[in-house]
Design an enzyme around this catalytic site. Structure first.
Site, PDB file in Angstrom:
ATOM      1  N   ASN A  56       0.827  -1.213   0.000  1.00  0.00           N
ATOM      2  CA  ASN A  56       0.000   0.000   0.000  1.00  0.00           C
ATOM      3  C   ASN A  56       0.857   1.258   0.000  1.00  0.00           C
ATOM      4  O   ASN A  56       0.553   2.245  -0.690  1.00  0.00           O
ATOM      5  CB  ASN A  56      -0.909   0.025   1.231  1.00  0.00           C
ATOM      6  CG  ASN A  56      -2.064  -0.948   1.133  1.00  0.00           C
ATOM      7  OD1 ASN A  56      -2.324  -1.520   0.081  1.00  0.00           O
ATOM      8  ND2 ASN A  56      -2.757  -1.145   2.237  1.00  0.00           N
ATOM      9  N   ARG A 387     -11.368  -4.739 -13.824  1.00  0.00           N
ATOM     10  CA  ARG A 387     -10.298  -5.676 -13.482  1.00  0.00           C
ATOM     11  C   ARG A 387     -10.919  -7.073 -13.503  1.00  0.00           C
ATOM     12  O   ARG A 387     -11.913  -7.313 -12.826  1.00  0.00           O
ATOM     13  CB  ARG A 387      -9.725  -5.398 -12.089  1.00  0.00           C
ATOM     14  CG  ARG A 387      -9.251  -3.965 -11.858  1.00  0.00           C
ATOM     15  CD  ARG A 387      -8.624  -3.830 -10.473  1.00  0.00           C
ATOM     16  NE  ARG A 387      -8.527  -2.452 -10.051  1.00  0.00           N
ATOM     17  CZ  ARG A 387      -7.516  -1.634 -10.346  1.00  0.00           C
ATOM     18  NH1 ARG A 387      -6.526  -2.078 -11.093  1.00  0.00           N
ATOM     19  NH2 ARG A 387      -7.495  -0.395  -9.903  1.00  0.00           N
ATOM     20  N   ARG A 417      -5.805   1.391 -12.950  1.00  0.00           N
ATOM     21  CA  ARG A 417      -4.418   1.560 -12.524  1.00  0.00           C
ATOM     22  C   ARG A 417      -3.748   0.243 -12.135  1.00  0.00           C
ATOM     23  O   ARG A 417      -4.273  -0.524 -11.343  1.00  0.00           O
ATOM     24  CB  ARG A 417      -4.343   2.555 -11.369  1.00  0.00           C
ATOM     25  CG  ARG A 417      -2.908   2.884 -10.952  1.00  0.00           C
ATOM     26  CD  ARG A 417      -2.885   3.929  -9.865  1.00  0.00           C
ATOM     27  NE  ARG A 417      -3.300   5.228 -10.356  1.00  0.00           N
ATOM     28  CZ  ARG A 417      -4.161   6.019  -9.729  1.00  0.00           C
ATOM     29  NH1 ARG A 417      -4.731   5.617  -8.627  1.00  0.00           N
ATOM     30  NH2 ARG A 417      -4.468   7.198 -10.224  1.00  0.00           N
ATOM     31  N   HIS A 447     -16.115   2.800 -14.643  1.00  0.00           N
ATOM     32  CA  HIS A 447     -15.928   2.053 -13.396  1.00  0.00           C
ATOM     33  C   HIS A 447     -17.193   1.297 -12.999  1.00  0.00           C
ATOM     34  O   HIS A 447     -17.197   0.531 -12.030  1.00  0.00           O
ATOM     35  CB  HIS A 447     -15.527   3.040 -12.293  1.00  0.00           C
ATOM     36  CG  HIS A 447     -14.997   2.412 -11.055  1.00  0.00           C
ATOM     37  ND1 HIS A 447     -15.670   2.451  -9.844  1.00  0.00           N
ATOM     38  CD2 HIS A 447     -13.858   1.711 -10.818  1.00  0.00           C
ATOM     39  CE1 HIS A 447     -14.968   1.820  -8.922  1.00  0.00           C
ATOM     40  NE2 HIS A 447     -13.867   1.357  -9.481  1.00  0.00           N
ATOM     41  N   TYR A 480     -12.615  -9.658  -1.263  1.00  0.00           N
ATOM     42  CA  TYR A 480     -13.283  -8.376  -1.086  1.00  0.00           C
ATOM     43  C   TYR A 480     -14.761  -8.604  -0.794  1.00  0.00           C
ATOM     44  O   TYR A 480     -15.385  -9.490  -1.373  1.00  0.00           O
ATOM     45  CB  TYR A 480     -13.198  -7.522  -2.359  1.00  0.00           C
ATOM     46  CG  TYR A 480     -11.827  -7.072  -2.788  1.00  0.00           C
ATOM     47  CD1 TYR A 480     -10.665  -7.511  -2.162  1.00  0.00           C
ATOM     48  CD2 TYR A 480     -11.688  -6.198  -3.863  1.00  0.00           C
ATOM     49  CE1 TYR A 480      -9.416  -7.093  -2.585  1.00  0.00           C
ATOM     50  CE2 TYR A 480     -10.439  -5.769  -4.291  1.00  0.00           C
ATOM     51  CZ  TYR A 480      -9.303  -6.230  -3.651  1.00  0.00           C
ATOM     52  OH  TYR A 480      -8.069  -5.816  -4.072  1.00  0.00           O
ATOM     53  N   ARG A 576     -13.994   2.497   4.923  1.00  0.00           N
ATOM     54  CA  ARG A 576     -12.809   1.654   5.052  1.00  0.00           C
ATOM     55  C   ARG A 576     -11.513   2.470   5.091  1.00  0.00           C
ATOM     56  O   ARG A 576     -10.675   2.279   5.948  1.00  0.00           O
ATOM     57  CB  ARG A 576     -12.735   0.660   3.890  1.00  0.00           C
ATOM     58  CG  ARG A 576     -11.582  -0.316   4.002  1.00  0.00           C
ATOM     59  CD  ARG A 576     -11.357  -1.043   2.694  1.00  0.00           C
ATOM     60  NE  ARG A 576     -10.653  -0.234   1.718  1.00  0.00           N
ATOM     61  CZ  ARG A 576     -10.730  -0.387   0.400  1.00  0.00           C
ATOM     62  NH1 ARG A 576     -11.538  -1.302  -0.095  1.00  0.00           N
ATOM     63  NH2 ARG A 576     -10.044   0.380  -0.421  1.00  0.00           N
ATOM     64  N   HIS A 604     -15.385  -3.585   0.704  1.00  0.00           N
ATOM     65  CA  HIS A 604     -15.386  -2.943  -0.609  1.00  0.00           C
ATOM     66  C   HIS A 604     -16.781  -2.519  -1.067  1.00  0.00           C
ATOM     67  O   HIS A 604     -16.929  -1.866  -2.090  1.00  0.00           O
ATOM     68  CB  HIS A 604     -14.770  -3.921  -1.633  1.00  0.00           C
ATOM     69  CG  HIS A 604     -14.376  -3.305  -2.925  1.00  0.00           C
ATOM     70  ND1 HIS A 604     -15.050  -3.558  -4.096  1.00  0.00           N
ATOM     71  CD2 HIS A 604     -13.370  -2.456  -3.246  1.00  0.00           C
ATOM     72  CE1 HIS A 604     -14.472  -2.895  -5.089  1.00  0.00           C
ATOM     73  NE2 HIS A 604     -13.464  -2.210  -4.601  1.00  0.00           N
TER      74      HIS A 604
END
EC number: 2.7.4.1
Length: 696
Positions: A56, A387, A417, A447, A480, A576, A604
């Site tokens: 991270n 993704r 990304r 997205h 997630y 979160r 998530h």
């Protein structure tokens, strides 16, 4: 407070009412790292949390710090929400990041490595190698490493080499002359990324292994002299450089987004330097030499007592068959109406179906696309992919559908990304199978998580949809938490069809029946619902807002929630990561609670719930409350209209709000404190309770 009296109004734009977004993100990473200290967490999972905190921080420097550095060059006087200049933010980041890194290595060296040793898992240091281990490692170096290592002696003919982003490197000090009579004071050695960063030793003698490990850096350090025959090694020190890794694609100056992103990827490894990590034992003179080479100031220097890339220690976890030191395995549940080889469309036609991953399986989502690909009466499939993973069963099903003659359209976000390379390969693979591939809208990331299946049923064409809060990725669906909704509601299906048409063609802003969509109606729709709760509260009616997201950053949304609090609306926020809102400020946010849940699964889900005077509304979404989600991306927010299903989500939210083992509360001073259960309270751990409930 009387909101309609100007004299009593509080200026909600004051910087003191906001938390810096970058420091808030670092605070999230501290909460992740705290899991590495938590003795209630299985030992190898604690090591994993340490690795996650390191990864991270890498991304934080590659993207966030890199962005601030660029902004400082353009306009250093720009102020953040909390009133800091860019350089003040960079200074504060340096302080917090150095503290975080210091804690990471303290946990590694003083907590985890000793704890692992009690389980006969050893990281063997060079001064602890037995004769047999030394001999085996020397042979390993000569046979496996030496042939592929390429040291570069520094002189006028061999300038300082280009250093790859986040690669393991060594700077070596030398004495003596080489074969050509040259005095080479220094050399650089780059370790190829293909090499394992941790090497497992075989059981060589009584009392050793099977779980003995040696860091690659230790092996190279011990035998680096083999690369410099006849010369004396004065010192060998590992270092790593982090670079700006955010891709820049000028939307106004490109003709082909695919080629533009592909071209930028080649430069990611050589962006501007933003951080330098060096072995803590490295001489000061050598450290300053490296800082000078990379044009970095000392505030971006990190001296580390251990491997320079802690994230690569995750490899060890995969090598250890120690289920007793990991989270217990579980098999995600499958709702009975979707189990086996049942016709998934018949099940959806009966009523909407809600899945909560990873507690419930992602398999029905894959089966939805698979059955659509095989069904002769399915005419078209449209899907967004952000993704998905390298070998996705969903992608394979889409390819089968296209080869079967169905109309298949996929909207791929190339600029997800750090997944850009995979998505470029995915786009090429789909195009080869005659799938219609589009890259969304120039200037806006797509997205939204949507899949639409158009099916002929007699004389009728029916739309079946899956809408989700997370990506179409079977592996991350095990890690997630995300909601997914199946529906064949006519108005909802028509909305999804219109959004796909908007993404693939051109036209005016479309009117939607039930969906909220960014960058058009999501922001205004959420504000309207917040204002409605304010109106209810002011008229003495039940008023409550529950929001669960990954981040709350947008200033106007925060101000709307402040106004709601001032009006007496109870606001419960489960956030979160980043949260720029300050709860508990008298007269501003007295009625707001902010909590963060850090547990086995990465939270998530994005959920927006409004009491609405007893007519509860619940929405799930792909969007967080950030400017980019609300204005710079294509996102959807979809209603959960079935009372049974939205009550289920409210129940889930209530568990998170009661959690007293994995919850952290944000205080008015901007600091998080872990919720402490009293002896009289029963332990409530939301994620564990959800596992139990959904497997009952």
């Amino acid at each position: 407070m009387l909101l309609n009296e100007a004299d009593d109004a509080i200026d909600l734009q004051k910087s003191e009412f906001y938390i810096n977004r970058e420091l808030s993100l670092l605070a999230f990473n501290k909460r992740v790292l705290a899991q590495a200290r938590d003795t209630s967490v299985p030992l190898l999972e604690r090591l994993n949390y340490l690795c996650i905190s390191s990864s991270n921080l890498d991304e934080f420097y590659e993207v966030r710090v890199a962005s601030l550095i660029q902004m400082a060059e353009i306009d250093p006087k720009t102020l953040s929400q909390d009133g800091l200049t860019i350089n003040e933010q960079l200074d504060a980041i340096a302080t917090d990041a150095h503290q975080l890194v210091s804690e990471q290595y303290q946990i590694l060296n003083d907590v985890l490595i000793p704890a692992l040793a009690t389980e006969n898992i050893h990281f063997v240091r060079r001064n602890e190698w037995t004769t047999a281990q030394h001999a085996w490692l020397e042979n390993y170096f000569n046979e496996e490493l030496l042939p592929i290592l390429t040291p570069v002696g520094l002189d006028s003919a061999h300038p300082f080499p280009r250093i790859l982003n986040k690669s393991l490197n060594f700077i070596i000090s030398l004495l003596g002359k080489d074969a050509f009579g040259r005095n080479r004071g220094q050399a650089i050695l780059q370790a190829p990324r293909s090499l394992a960063r941790v090497v497992q030793l075989p059981a060589l003698e009584t009392g050793s292994g099977p779980y003995d490990f040696v860091f690659l850096s230790s092996i190279i350090h011990a035998f680096v002299g083999e690369l410099f025959n006849g010369m004396t090694i004065k010192g060998c020190y590992q270092f790593r450089v982090t670079r700006n890794s955010d891709l820049f694609v000028d939307d106004d100056a490109i003709d082909d987004l695919f080629l533009a992103v592909q071209g930028e990827l080649a430069m990611r490894n050589y962006g501007d330097e933003v951080r330098l990590e060096v072995d803590a034992h490295c001489p000061e003179e050598t450290i300053y030499y490296l800082l000078d080479r990379f044009n970095l100031l000392s505030d971006r220097l990190f001296l580390v007592d251990g491997p320079v890339n802690l994230a690569r220690m995750q490899d060890v976890i995969a090598l250890l068959p120690r289920s007793d030191l990991k989270f217990s395995e579980f098999k995600p549940a499958i709702p009975s109406q979707m189990a086996g080889k049942k016709d998934i469309f018949v099940a959806i036609k009966r009523h909407d179906i809600l899945l909560y991953h990873p507690f419930e399986s992602f398999a029905p989502v894959v089966e939805f696309v698979r059955q659509a690909a095989l069904a002769p009466d399915v005419l078209a499939i449209k899907q967004t992919l952000y993704r998905t993973g390298a070998d996705s069963p969903i992608v394979n099903a889409l390819i089968k559908a296209a080869r079967a003659g169905k109309e298949v359209t996929v909207v791929i976000e190339l600029r997800a990304r750090f997944d850009e390379k995979d998505n470029i390969g995915l786009a090429a693979k789909l195009q080869e199978a005659a799938v219609h591939v589009v890259y969304g809208v120039v200037g806006y990331k797509t997205h939204a998580k949507m899949c639409l299946v158009l099916k002929r049923e007699g004389a009728e064409l029916r739309n079946y949809v899956h809408l989700g809060t997370g990506n179409y990725h079977p592996k991350t669906a095990l890690l997630y938490t995300d909601y997914g909704l199946f529906s064949c509601d006519k108005a909802l299906g028509e909305d999804v069809r219109r959004v796909f048409a908007q993404l693939t063609s051109m036209g005016k802003v479309i009117k939607l029946n039930k969906l909220l969509q960014s960058p058009f109606t999501l922001y205004s729709g959420l504000l309207e619902k917040i204002d409605r709760e304010i109106d209810h509260a002011q008229h003495g009616k039940p008023a409550k807002i529950i929001i669960k997201v990954n981040a709350i950053v947008d200033e106007l949304i925060i101000q709307a929630l402040y106004r709601a609090s001032q009006a007496g609306v109870q606001v419960k926020l489960i956030v979160r990561g980043m949260c720029c809102l300050k709860p508990g400020i008298k007269g501003v946010s007295d009625n707001i609670e902010v909590r963060s849940i850090i547990g086995r699964f990465l939270e998530h889900t994005r959920v927006y719930a409004f009491a609405n005077n007893g007519n509860q509304e619940v929405y799930a979404s792909s969007a967080d409350l950030m400017n980019r989600n609300l204005f710079q991306r294509v996102e959807i927010c979809f209603p959960i209209e079935s009372k049974k299903l939205h009550n289920r989500i409210l129940h889930d939210l209530d568990l998170y709000l009661q959690d007293n083992t994995q919850a952290w509360l944000l205080h008015a001073d901007g600091n998080y404190h872990r919720v402490q259960k009293t002896d009289a309270e029963p332990a409530i751990q939301a994620q564990n309770l959800l596992l139990q409930e959904l497997h009952a």
